[in-house]
Enzyme design. Structure first.
Site, short mmCIF file in Angstrom:
data_model
loop_
_atom_site.label_atom_id
_atom_site.label_comp_id
_atom_site.label_asym_id
_atom_site.label_seq_id
_atom_site.Cartn_x
_atom_site.Cartn_y
_atom_site.Cartn_z
N LYS A 117 0.83 -1.22 0.00
CA LYS A 117 0.00 0.00 0.00
C LYS A 117 0.86 1.26 0.00
CE LYS A 117 -4.35 -1.79 0.74
NZ LYS A 117 -5.75 -1.61 1.04
N LYS A 200 -3.25 -9.63 -6.58
CA LYS A 200 -4.56 -10.06 -6.10
C LYS A 200 -5.68 -9.14 -6.56
CE LYS A 200 -5.62 -8.07 -1.63
NZ LYS A 200 -6.94 -8.01 -1.09
N LYS A 203 -10.83 -4.62 -4.36
CA LYS A 203 -11.99 -3.78 -4.67
C LYS A 203 -11.62 -2.33 -4.95
CE LYS A 203 -13.63 -4.32 -0.09
NZ LYS A 203 -12.53 -3.89 0.80
P1 ATP Z 1 -8.82 -2.89 -0.67
O1 ATP Z 1 -8.80 -2.93 -2.16
O2 ATP Z 1 -9.47 -1.67 -0.10
O3 ATP Z 1 -7.48 -3.14 -0.03
P2 ATP Z 1 -9.70 -5.63 -0.57
O4 ATP Z 1 -10.52 -5.95 -1.77
O5 ATP Z 1 -8.30 -6.10 -0.56
O6 ATP Z 1 -9.77 -4.08 -0.23
P3 ATP Z 1 -10.46 -6.14 2.19
O7 ATP Z 1 -11.58 -5.32 2.71
O8 ATP Z 1 -9.08 -5.73 2.58
O9 ATP Z 1 -10.54 -6.25 0.61
O10 ATP Z 1 -10.69 -7.67 2.57
C1 ATP Z 1 -11.91 -8.24 2.96
C2 ATP Z 1 -11.76 -9.74 3.02
O11 ATP Z 1 -11.65 -10.28 1.70
C3 ATP Z 1 -10.51 -10.22 3.76
O12 ATP Z 1 -10.81 -11.40 4.47
C4 ATP Z 1 -9.54 -10.52 2.65
O13 ATP Z 1 -8.56 -11.47 3.02
C5 ATP Z 1 -10.46 -11.06 1.59
N1 ATP Z 1 -9.93 -10.85 0.25
C6 ATP Z 1 -9.60 -9.65 -0.31
N2 ATP Z 1 -9.17 -9.79 -1.55
C7 ATP Z 1 -9.20 -11.14 -1.81
C8 ATP Z 1 -8.85 -11.92 -2.95
N3 ATP Z 1 -8.40 -11.37 -4.06
N4 ATP Z 1 -9.01 -13.24 -2.88
C9 ATP Z 1 -9.48 -13.83 -1.74
N5 ATP Z 1 -9.83 -13.14 -0.63
C10 ATP Z 1 -9.69 -11.81 -0.65
#
Ligand code: ATP
Ligand code: LTN
Length: 335
Positions: A117, A200, A203
């Site tokens: 980040k 990965k 969102k």
């Molecule tokens: P941001 O883009 O704001 O960092 P994010 O999409 O990475 O958000 P989080 O809110 O950080 O999502 O994560 C919510 C949940 O979803 C956590 O349990 C995280 O481990 C899971 N998660 C996030 N991205 C993935 C992915 N690509 N595959 C599987 N699990 C995921």
């Protein structure tokens, strides 16, 4: 004779930093539902965590309500489970402060999410981004949590949470429950970006890199058709050499509820077009009922607001028990 039987506690959270993707759904949220009968569950909207990246205030507010509606639309019953916003329960920030004093700079420096980040938001490497895992530890430890279902990207944060709790208990006795992570052992624990399958799905990424759970069928088909694959044309699992194809197979299998091998077998000898179409239809059939329920819920603002109010009251009661105990143990004057 009646007696209240307490189940073990499950805790998880998602940041309202965007609309949840099929990565969030497959890696985390669908497991919440699977496990929810066996545990007393708390599902949080981690709005304080979302502030570690600059947010538009109106968007953050709206997304918090949307995330609550999505949790419910994904099958989490707000009566049986506690659904609430992190900022509504002041004990999170308070315990985080105490735990900051039990966390070393060196261990925070090793966190890969912080490194990633920091690169992505080089103009805003704030102290909150650095201490993010401490607030996450506070979230979990406040509720004497036994199990935390998350995607693979959060494994390191769960480990530091356990280290902090063990360090605290080492000084003050058995105050905090040591939580266990619940992370799928398969590639479903880490869904990859559609246009860069070596990173990965996120969102807050580019719109074509993810499928949001509220994308309509045409958008889903279009995004999957444009997903990056490779040039050898063979449908098989090979995360090293074929990350794009492996990711599509993983998504298709997760949405169908079958194994990746079954998907490969069925589509053997067919082209990537067939894999993309099969994946799109599997995604659409899982998301359609969720979207229908979501539309109904999000139009009822009062209902969402009532769910969050009652969730915060129930969470606050539980959080206070741990916080009082911690304050007493560390020697804060209680009157
Ligand atoms: P941001 O883009 O704001 O960092 P994010 O999409 O990475 O958000 P989080 O809110 O950080 O999502 O994560 C919510 C949940 O979803 C956590 O349990 C995280 O481990 C899971 N998660 C996030 N991205 C993935 C992915 N690509 N595959 C599987 N699990 C995921
Ligand atoms: N950091 C998590 C979201 C999160 C969380 C938690 C997950 C905040 N607090 C407590 C599990 C338990 C993420 O997914 N990025």
């Amino acid at each position: 004779m009646s007696e209240t039987v307490h189940k073990p506690t499950l805790y998880s959270a998602v940041q309202p930093s965007g609309t949840i993707t099929i990565g969030n759904y497959i890696g985390a949220i669908r497991n919440f539902k699977l496990l929810s009968d066996e545990y007393d569950c708390l599902f949080c909207m981690a709005d304080l965590h979302a502030l570690t990246v600059r947010q538009n205030p109106a968007d953050l507010r709206r997304r918090t309500a949307e995330l609550a509606a999505l949790y419910i639309a994904c099958g989490l019953d707000p009566e049986k489970n506690i659904i609430y916003a992190q900022s509504h329960v002041h004990q999170h920030a308070e315990l985080a402060w105490i735990l900051n004093c039990f966390t070393y700079m060196g261990e925070l420096n090793r966190m890969t999410q912080f490194k990633e980040k920091s690169l992505k938001h080089a103009d805003n490497i704030n102290a909150g981004l650095f201490t993010y895992p401490v607030l996450m530890a506070a979230d979990i430890l406040l509720y004497q949590t036994n199990v935390v279902p998350v995607g693979a990207d959060q494994k390191q944060h769960l480990e530091i949470c356990r280290d902090i709790a063990n360090r605290f208990n080492g000084v003050y006795g058995n105050v905090l429950t040591i939580p266990e992570p619940y992370i799928a052992k398969t590639s479903a624990a880490r869904i990859m970006s559609l246009n860069d399958p070596t990173s990965k799905m996120s969102k807050s990424g580019e719109v074509d890199s993810y499928i949001s759970v509220v994308d309509d069928p045409d958008t889903i088909r279009r995004k999957l058709r444009r997903a990056v694959t490779d040039s050898d044309g063979e449908i098989r699992l090979d995360p090293e050499n074929k990350p794009g194809v492996t990711n599509l197979i993983t998504i298709c299998a997760a949405m169908r509820g079958c194994t990746p091998e079954e998907v490969c077998q069925e589509l053997q000898g067919k082209g990537y077009g067939a894999l993309k179409d099969a994946t799109a239809e599997a995604v659409i059939s899982v998301l359609s009922p969720i979207q229908e329920e979501y539309k109904r819920l999000i139009s009822d603002k009062q209902y969402i607001s009532d769910v969050l109010k009652s969730g915060a009251e129930r969470a606050s009661y539980l959080a206070n028990r741990t916080l009082r105990k911690v304050y007493k143990k560390v020697g804060l004057y209680q009157g």
